[in-house]
Design an enzyme around this catalytic site. Structure first.
Site, PDB file in Angstrom:
ATOM      1  CB  VAL A   5      -0.887  -0.017   1.271  1.00  0.00           C
ATOM      2  CG1 VAL A   5      -1.762   1.221   1.340  1.00  0.00           C
ATOM      3  CG2 VAL A   5      -1.729  -1.289   1.309  1.00  0.00           C
ATOM      4  CB  CYS A   6       1.126   4.144  -2.278  1.00  0.00           C
ATOM      5  SG  CYS A   6       1.916   5.770  -2.306  1.00  0.00           S
ATOM      6  CB  VAL A   7       3.830   5.394   2.737  1.00  0.00           C
ATOM      7  CG1 VAL A   7       4.863   6.076   1.846  1.00  0.00           C
ATOM      8  CG2 VAL A   7       3.766   6.089   4.094  1.00  0.00           C
TER       9      VAL A   7
ATOM     10  CB  ALA B 111      -1.752   4.670   2.897  1.00  0.00           C
TER      11      ALA B 111
END
Lengths: 101, 130, 119
Positions: free
Chosen positions: C77-79, C82
Site C-alpha cells: 500500500v503506497c504510504v 494511504a
C-alpha cells in the site's frame, strides 16, 4: 508490440478514440469493464473499430459483457471474446501493456 | 540494503512512460501521478512523460487555486528538469483541440504530432497511467 | 512469467480492483508469478480491514488478503496515498503492508509485465 486496455464506455469518454489514434499497427486492444460497450455491431462507434481492424487485433472481456446483459448482442466482426485467463495470455503475449484510464 | 544495491547494480534500464490524460483538481490523478514521476526519477531508468487529451490542462500557465482552497501543484512540474526528466511530450492534436499552444504551458515541452507520438509510445517497456 | 499489478481504485466506486483481482487469480492459476500488487490512489482502500460490505456483496479486502495468504503475495500500500486517506498500519488487513512508491517502480523494473487497473 503492445496490448492496450480500455475500460471506458466510448459514449462517455474518449479513451477508445485516443487509443485508436495513438496505437501502432500490429498492436492489440482489449475492451474491459465499461469499455465493452464499444464492442457491438450497430453502434455509433462500430465504424471506428472496423477502420483499424485490418492493422490491429481486437479482444473483449466476455465476463464484463455477460455482467451487462449483452451476451446475446452480436460483436463487431473480428473482435475475439476472452475470459480472464485469455486476458492473462494477451498480457504475456504482448511485450508491454498500456491502460487507457 | 540501500537502493543502489537493490536496483542500480542489476543494470536493468527500462523505458518507462508516464501518460497523463486527466485534468488537474477535478480529480486527484494528476497530482498523485506527478508524485509518482518525481519518485520514479530517482531510479536510473529511461523516463518519458506524456501529456495528451485533458492531461495538457495540467501544464496550463496561470493556475490560481486560492479560492478553491486546493494546493496549486503546477509549479512542481518545473522540478522535473531538476530531476533530469527531460523527455516531456505534449500531443499537438490535444493542445490544438483545446485552443492552446506551447506558450500557454508552465514548462518547455516537446510538442509532437500524434503520428510521432505513436512511435514514441510503441517503444516503451513500461507504461504507467492513472 | 512475472507480473506486477497496480490497483488505482478502491473496492466500491469502480470495478478496477475486481478486475485486478480476477486477473491476478487467473495469472496464478496459469502458473505465472505475481511480483507484487501495488495499491495507489484510492486503491489503498482495498487494505482497510474496517470495511464491512453488506453480507450479499463480495468482500474484496478479504479476497485480496486471502489470495495474498494462499500465494504469499507482496501486497503493498503506497504510504503517501494511504496517509492522506487515513489508511494506517493499525487498520491494515492481514497480508498488506505500507511502503513507498519506489516499490511500484521496482516492480516495473523487475517484473516482465506491469499491468495497470484504474479509472
Amino acid at each position: 508490440m503492445m496490448l492496450h486496455t480500455i475500460n471506458k464506455s466510448p459514449f462517455e469518454r474518449n479513451a477508445l478514440q485516443s487509443c485508436l489514434r495513438l496505437a501502432k499497427k500490429g498492436h492489440a486492444v482489449l475492451l474491459i469493464e465499461d469499455g465493452v460497450y464499444g464492442a457491438f455491431q450497430g453502434t455509433a462507434v462500430a465504424a471506428q473499430i472496423a477502420e483499424r481492424m485490418a492493422d490491429m487485433k481486437f479482444y473483449v472481456l466476455q465476463p464484463d459483457i455477460d455482467a451487462r446483459g449483452l451476451g446475446e448482442s452480436p460483436l463487431i466482426d473480428g473482435i475475439t471474446p476472452v475470459d480472464y485467463g485469455g486476458f492473462v495470455d494477451l498480457v504475456a503475449e504482448y511485450e508491454a501493456t498500456q491502460a487507457w484510464l | 540494503m540501500h537502493e543502489e544495491d537493490e536496483f542500480g547494480e542489476s543494470g536493468v534500464v527500462k523505458r518507462f512512460m508516464y501518460v497523463n490524460r486527466k485534468a488537474p483538481y477535478g480529480t486527484i490523478y494528476a497530482l498523485e501521478c506527478l508524485e509518482m514521476i518525481l519518485i520514479a526519477a530517482a531510479f536510473d531508468q529511461d523516463v518519458s512523460v506524456v501529456f495528451a487529451d485533458d492531461g495538457v490542462y495540467q501544464l496550463k500557465k496561470g493556475q490560481d487555486t486560492k479560492a478553491v482552497n486546493m494546493k496549486n501543484f503546477s509549479p512542481t512540474y518545473r522540478a522535473l528538469d531538476d530531476y533530469d526528466v527531460e523527455k516531456i511530450y505534449v500531443e499537438k492534436e490535444s493542445l490544438e483541440a483545446r485552443g492552446l499552444s506551447a506558450d500557454d504551458l508552465v514548462i518547455p515541452v516537446e510538442v509532437v504530432a500524434a503520428a510521432d507520438l505513436v512511435e514514441i509510445m510503441a517503444a516503451q517497456d513500461v507504461v504507467l497511467s492513472s | 512469467m512475472k507480473f506486477g499489478i497496480l490497483v488505482n481504485e478502491g473496492p466500491f466506486t469502480h470495478q478496477a480492483s475486481d478486475t485486478a483481482y480476477q486477473f491476478t487469480k487467473a495469472a496464478l492459476e496459469k502458473g505465472h508469478e505475481i511480483h507484487r500488487v501495488f495499491f495507489y490512489h484510492d486503491g489503498v482502500n482495498n487494505a482497510n480491514k474496517l470495511s464491512e460490505p453488506q453480507s450479499d456483496d463480495r468482500n474484496l479486502v478479504r479476497l485480496w488478503s486471502d489470495l495474498g495468504k494462499e500465494h504469499d503475495l507482496d501486497l503493498v500500500v503506497c504510504v503517501a496515498a494511504a496517509l492522506r486517506r487515513g489508511i494506517k498500519d493499525e487498520i491494515l488487513a492481514e497480508g498488506f503492508h505500507i511502503s513507498g512508491l519506489g516499490q511500484l517502480i521496482e516492480s516495473g523494473i523487475q517484473a516482465d509485465r506491469l499491468v495497470v487497473f484504474g479509472d
